[in-house]
Design a protein around this motif. Structure first.
Motif, PDB file in Angstrom:
ATOM      1  N   HIS A  12       0.889  -1.085  -0.067  1.00 53.82           N
ATOM      2  CA  HIS A  12      -0.113  -0.052  -0.215  1.00 53.82           C
ATOM      3  C   HIS A  12       0.746   1.174  -0.115  1.00 53.82           C
ATOM      4  N   GLY A  13       0.305   2.427  -0.556  1.00 55.13           N
ATOM      5  CA  GLY A  13       0.923   3.527  -0.434  1.00 55.13           C
ATOM      6  C   GLY A  13       1.702   3.988   1.061  1.00 55.13           C
ATOM      7  N   SER A  14       0.634   3.438   2.014  1.00 56.87           N
ATOM      8  CA  SER A  14       1.269   3.630   3.349  1.00 56.87           C
ATOM      9  C   SER A  14       0.969   2.330   4.035  1.00 56.87           C
ATOM     10  N   ALA A  15       2.091   1.701   4.211  1.00 59.24           N
ATOM     11  CA  ALA A  15       1.951   0.324   4.716  1.00 59.24           C
ATOM     12  C   ALA A  15       1.731   0.124   6.401  1.00 59.24           C
ATOM     13  N   ALA A  16       1.413  -0.889   6.838  1.00 57.69           N
ATOM     14  CA  ALA A  16       1.190  -0.985   8.226  1.00 57.69           C
ATOM     15  C   ALA A  16       2.660  -1.415   8.742  1.00 57.69           C
ATOM     16  N   ILE A  17       3.385  -2.292   8.081  1.00 60.39           N
ATOM     17  CA  ILE A  17       4.744  -2.784   8.584  1.00 60.39           C
ATOM     18  C   ILE A  17       5.645  -2.022   7.909  1.00 60.39           C
ATOM     19  N   CYS A  18       6.895  -1.778   8.329  1.00 61.78           N
ATOM     20  CA  CYS A  18       8.075  -1.159   7.686  1.00 61.78           C
ATOM     21  C   CYS A  18       8.562  -2.184   6.409  1.00 61.78           C
ATOM     22  N   ARG A  19       8.420  -1.426   5.465  1.00 62.06           N
ATOM     23  CA  ARG A  19       8.722  -2.049   4.072  1.00 62.06           C
ATOM     24  C   ARG A  19      10.229  -2.407   4.112  1.00 62.06           C
ATOM     25  N   GLY A  20      11.096  -1.485   4.680  1.00 64.27           N
ATOM     26  CA  GLY A  20      12.364  -1.786   4.540  1.00 64.27           C
ATOM     27  C   GLY A  20      12.923  -3.215   5.178  1.00 64.27           C
ATOM     28  N   CYS A  21      12.389  -3.140   6.558  1.00 70.14           N
ATOM     29  CA  CYS A  21      12.699  -4.458   7.549  1.00 70.14           C
ATOM     30  C   CYS A  21      12.097  -5.695   6.837  1.00 70.14           C
ATOM     31  N   TRP A  22      11.073  -5.530   6.041  1.00 74.01           N
ATOM     32  CA  TRP A  22      10.172  -6.606   5.461  1.00 74.01           C
ATOM     33  C   TRP A  22      11.362  -6.970   4.237  1.00 74.01           C
ATOM     34  N   ASP A  23      11.522  -6.208   3.548  1.00 75.37           N
ATOM     35  CA  ASP A  23      12.295  -6.398   1.933  1.00 75.37           C
ATOM     36  C   ASP A  23      13.834  -6.976   2.619  1.00 75.37           C
ATOM     37  N   GLN A  24      14.313  -6.432   3.361  1.00 76.47           N
ATOM     38  CA  GLN A  24      15.693  -6.857   3.560  1.00 76.47           C
ATOM     39  C   GLN A  24      15.921  -7.911   4.878  1.00 76.47           C
ATOM     40  N   MET A  25      14.837  -8.160   5.468  1.00 71.43           N
ATOM     41  CA  MET A  25      14.999  -9.094   6.810  1.00 71.43           C
ATOM     42  C   MET A  25      13.865 -10.110   6.930  1.00 71.43           C
ATOM     43  N   ARG A  26      12.861  -9.746   6.052  1.00 71.41           N
ATOM     44  CA  ARG A  26      11.580 -10.407   6.256  1.00 71.41           C
ATOM     45  C   ARG A  26      10.940 -10.589   7.766  1.00 71.41           C
TER      46      ARG A  26
END
Ligand SMILES: [Zn+2]
Length: 257
Positions: A12-26
């Motif tokens: 989403h445009g404004s995500a509920a979770i951090c997209r950096g931590c998700w993309d880099q560390m899951r």
């Protein structure tokens, strides 16, 4: 491969979770809503580089990557206000800060809309990174689209200010942008700053291109143009000899629409 649930959380445009931590560390780090409250108590909040990433991925690079720095494929964008130095000698400081914050706000909105981060702000200029820490498949196109948005939005906003600057010689304000895609070193390179940045030849080339961009222009390197061919095909080419770059660069020139 992201699961359906994670896609829902991150897409989403404004995500509920951090997209950096998700993309880099899951790792899902809540940055919005009630689940984010305990994290906020520990100082983990939305990053100023992009509200869809958190302060962990901004400031704890070594913790996230388990290394001091990494080599990553990224697109680097530099933008600045052309003619700002000359202008700063003629108008009062309060007006200057108005122009700078308008420019920085417009740029940040455009960069965030295409999943980039505003990594550095340098007064009348900035540096953005695409593809880190938010993974972006076509980061070259994302950066070019952000640049087109920057030119469009800044032209409108600065034209409004121009009118109020009234009758000043050379008062037309415009923005120059330079973009290059390549391998960069990303990490913490300073002992007194705790946030990450990107360094390397690819970063320098993007900066050099920006320094040659006239007001309203976006100068795109051949590497970025090849990756974002749908956006750059048919654009004017310009052969540039750039300081510190051995070979002349055949840049694509996109002008504001
Ligand atoms: Zn994060």
């Amino acid at each position: 491969m992201a699961t359906a649930a994670s896609t829902e959380l991150t897409n989403h445009g404004s995500a509920a979770i951090c997209r950096g931590c998700w993309d880099q560390m899951r790792v899902p780090i809540p940055i919005r809503g009630p689940l984010s409250l305990p994290f906020r108590a520990f100082g983990i909040t939305q990053s100023k580089m992009n509200p869809n990433i958190c302060t962990i991925c901004e400031r704890s690079f070594r913790y996230v990557k388990k290394q001091r720095h990494i080599t990553a494929s990224a697109t680097i964008l530099f933008a600045d206000i052309r003619g700002f130095t000359a202008l700063s000698e003629r108008i009062e400081a309060v007006r200057l800060s108005e122009i700078v914050s308008l420019f920085q706000d417009q740029c940040a909105q455009a960069i965030w809309a295409h999943d980039g981060i505003v990594n550095k702000q340098m007064g009348d200029g900035l540096m953005a990174i695409f593809n880190f820490p938010i993974a972006t498949k076509d980061h070259a196109s994302a950066a070019v689209m952000a640049a087109l948005d920057i030119q469009r939005h800044c032209a409108e906003a600065l034209a409004g200010l121009d009118a109020t600057l009234g009758g000043m010689p050379g008062r037309t304000l415009g923005v120059g942008v330079g973009i290059h895609s390549g391998d960069v070193e990303i990490g913490e390179f300073s002992s007194f700053r705790s946030d990450f940045t990107a360094i390397g030849g690819a970063v320098n080339l993007a900066a050099r291109l920006e320094s040659q961009a006239a007001a309203g222009e976006i100068l795109v390197s051949p590497e970025t143009a090849a990756q974002a061919s749908g956006l750059t095909i048919g654009a004017e080419t310009r052969l540039l000899v750039l300081k510190g770059i051995e070979q002349p660069v055949q840049a694509r020139v996109l002008a504001k629409i």
